[in-house]
Design an enzyme around this catalytic site. Structure first.
Site, short mmCIF file in Angstrom:
data_model
loop_
_atom_site.label_atom_id
_atom_site.label_comp_id
_atom_site.label_asym_id
_atom_site.label_seq_id
_atom_site.Cartn_x
_atom_site.Cartn_y
_atom_site.Cartn_z
N ARG A 54 -86.17 -59.02 -83.71
CA ARG A 54 -84.54 -59.21 -83.49
C ARG A 54 -84.46 -58.86 -84.81
O ARG A 54 -83.55 -58.16 -84.94
CB ARG A 54 -84.01 -60.75 -83.19
CG ARG A 54 -82.97 -61.09 -83.16
CD ARG A 54 -82.52 -62.36 -82.25
NE ARG A 54 -83.48 -63.45 -82.00
CZ ARG A 54 -83.57 -64.64 -82.85
NH1 ARG A 54 -82.05 -64.62 -84.32
NH2 ARG A 54 -83.91 -65.49 -83.15
N TYR A 107 -58.98 -49.98 -79.57
CA TYR A 107 -59.16 -49.96 -78.16
C TYR A 107 -58.84 -50.98 -78.15
O TYR A 107 -59.22 -52.01 -78.55
CB TYR A 107 -60.74 -49.90 -78.85
CG TYR A 107 -61.67 -49.25 -77.75
CD1 TYR A 107 -61.59 -48.86 -76.32
CD2 TYR A 107 -62.91 -50.64 -77.96
CE1 TYR A 107 -62.76 -48.71 -75.31
CE2 TYR A 107 -63.67 -50.74 -76.30
CZ TYR A 107 -63.85 -49.62 -75.40
OH TYR A 107 -64.58 -49.72 -74.68
N ASP A 179 -62.29 -48.48 -87.09
CA ASP A 179 -62.91 -47.87 -86.02
C ASP A 179 -62.98 -46.87 -86.03
O ASP A 179 -62.01 -45.88 -86.08
CB ASP A 179 -62.30 -48.58 -84.35
CG ASP A 179 -63.24 -47.70 -83.39
OD1 ASP A 179 -63.67 -46.70 -83.44
OD2 ASP A 179 -63.39 -48.83 -82.12
N LYS A 204 -70.91 -43.27 -78.24
CA LYS A 204 -70.17 -41.81 -78.45
C LYS A 204 -71.09 -40.59 -79.29
O LYS A 204 -71.34 -40.69 -78.44
CB LYS A 204 -68.50 -42.29 -78.93
CG LYS A 204 -68.18 -43.67 -77.87
CD LYS A 204 -68.11 -43.62 -76.95
CE LYS A 204 -67.53 -45.07 -76.62
NZ LYS A 204 -67.37 -45.01 -75.08
#
Ligand SMILES: Cc1ncc(COP(=O)(O)O)c(C=O)c1O
Length: 389
Positions: A54, A107, A179, A204
């Site tokens: 993890r 966003y 961002d 993206k």
């Protein structure tokens, strides 16, 4: 090293790879240790070592090392999506009683996270005009800890004067997170423009093939423990396949971005000349209001931009979009394929009204031949006009 060379070589130093060019995909939860001392050593060096799936694997670490180099930062953490990277940043660098300033152009789900989670955690969130620049100064309070930017803005594509905002924020003792997904690490150097924490929705352009969800947060060695320990406490974990696909995407990012830029500008310029189009929102176009800031701060343009149509009825626009053959309808972007979406920026803005008279679209121009894409849009416009006349 130039960016294309760096994208080819970064993240390939791990002793775990035995000389293979690409890292093995480590499917791992449990890591075992030969002795208790080795186990304690690994856990003691918890920011760098590989001791439980993890927390990170050699595959995720290779991806993180490569992104840190590509972004020009010191350390990167991979997260399971772009939104997870945003959420981890906003929680790691704030505490109850803090105030943060968030660009009104962010966003939509970033805003939703601020409204529904951060505010509940006792953080006061205030939105600022994306074009505020140095005029952001009066909005600072003694407890302002963070400014969150996104340039160009999601859906509306306004360019923010990030160096001016960062100068004010740093003078007031606040951090700047941004961002930076639109430009990818190829066309923007966040740490040279005053950003302290750079976020990529790697889903993206970095992944680039529309087949994996991934996010990254890149920052200094000093700030990194804060984001890493927060992400660990939340249990955020990145799958080995995703990290592998992110790293593979990164290798061709430079070449893809150049082609995305060329194709995007070809389609945008053609759209500018069409009578059906009122406005193209693309900071890479010389007559865009954001172009001077774009030309000063960015090294190139990606292929995501907005188009405001003349005031056609919504049904006509629906007919047009449904008729397209090469532009698919999809919420994401950054892959090799072209996408189109109907957007409604007005409903996610508070400092400015969004007064477009006609329908607003968002286009992502892929790696197809732009002549074919233009022919597809031309046929779509015929459909749009057929609805009226
Ligand atoms: C600008 C921007 N940031 C972040 C995200 C979120 O990325 P993800 O879908 O990987 O959570 C998106 C997704 O569309 C985006 O457009």
């Amino acid at each position: 090293m130039k960016k294309d060379t760096l994208l080819t070589h970064a993240g390939r130093t791990s002793p775990y790879f035995s000389g293979s060019v690409n890292p093995p995909v480590y499917h791992v939860s449990t890591v075992t240790f030969p002795t208790m001392a080795a186990m304690a050593d690994a856990q003691g060096d918890h920011l760098n070592s590989f001791y439980y799936g993890r927390i990170g694997t050699p595959t995720t670490m290779a991806f993180e090392e490569a992104v840190a180099a590509a972004e020009g930062g010191e350390r990167t953490i991979a997260l399971p999506s772009g939104l997870a990277a945003i959420a981890a940043t906003l929680t790691a660098f704030t505490a109850p009683g803090d105030h943060i300033l968030v660009s009104d152009g962010v966003y939509g789900p970033t805003r939703t996270f601020c409204q529904d989670i951060l505010k509940k955690n006792g953080v006061a969130v205030e939105y600022f005009h994306p074009l505020a620049g140095e005029n952001i100064a009066p909005l600072f309070k003694p407890n302002t800890r963070l400014v969150f930017c996104e340039s160009p803005g999601s859906l509306t594509f306004e360019m923010q004067d990030i160096p001016a905002i960062a100068a004010v924020a740093h003078a007031k003792g606040a951090l700047v997170a941004a961002d930076c997904t639109w430009a990818s690490p190829v066309f923007f150097r966040p740490f040279e423009k005053g950003i302290d924490i750079s976020i990529q929705a790697a889903t993206k352009y970095i992944v680039g093939h529309s087949d994996a969800m991934l996010g990254t947060v890149t920052t200094s060695a000093e700030l990194y423990p804060q984001i890493k320990t927060t992400a660990v406490k939340y249990g955020y974990s990145v799958g080995a396949e995703e990290a592998y696909l992110g790293l593979r995407g990164l290798r061709s990012l430079g070449a893809r971005m150049k082609q995305h830029q060329e194709n995007g500008l070809a389609v945008a310029r053609w759209l500018q000349g069409r009578p059906e189009v009122a406005h193209v929102l693309h900071p890479g176009l010389p007559d865009d209001p954001g172009h001077p800031v774009f030309a000063r701060d960015f090294l190139g343009a990606s292929s995501l931009f907005g188009v405001i149509l003349e005031p056609y009825p919504e049904e006509a626009m629906v007919q047009m979009i449904d008729s397209l053959k090469l532009f698919s309808l999809g919420f994401s972007w950054g892959g090799f394929e072209s996408l189109i979406m109907y957007t409604t920026p007005g409903i996610v803005r508070t400092t400015v009204l969004w007064n477009a008279d006609g329908p607003t679209l968002r286009l992502h121009v892929g790696l197809e031949d732009p002549e074919d894409l233009i022919a597809d849009l031309e046929a779509g416009f015929e459909r749009l006009n057929a609805f009226i006349y």
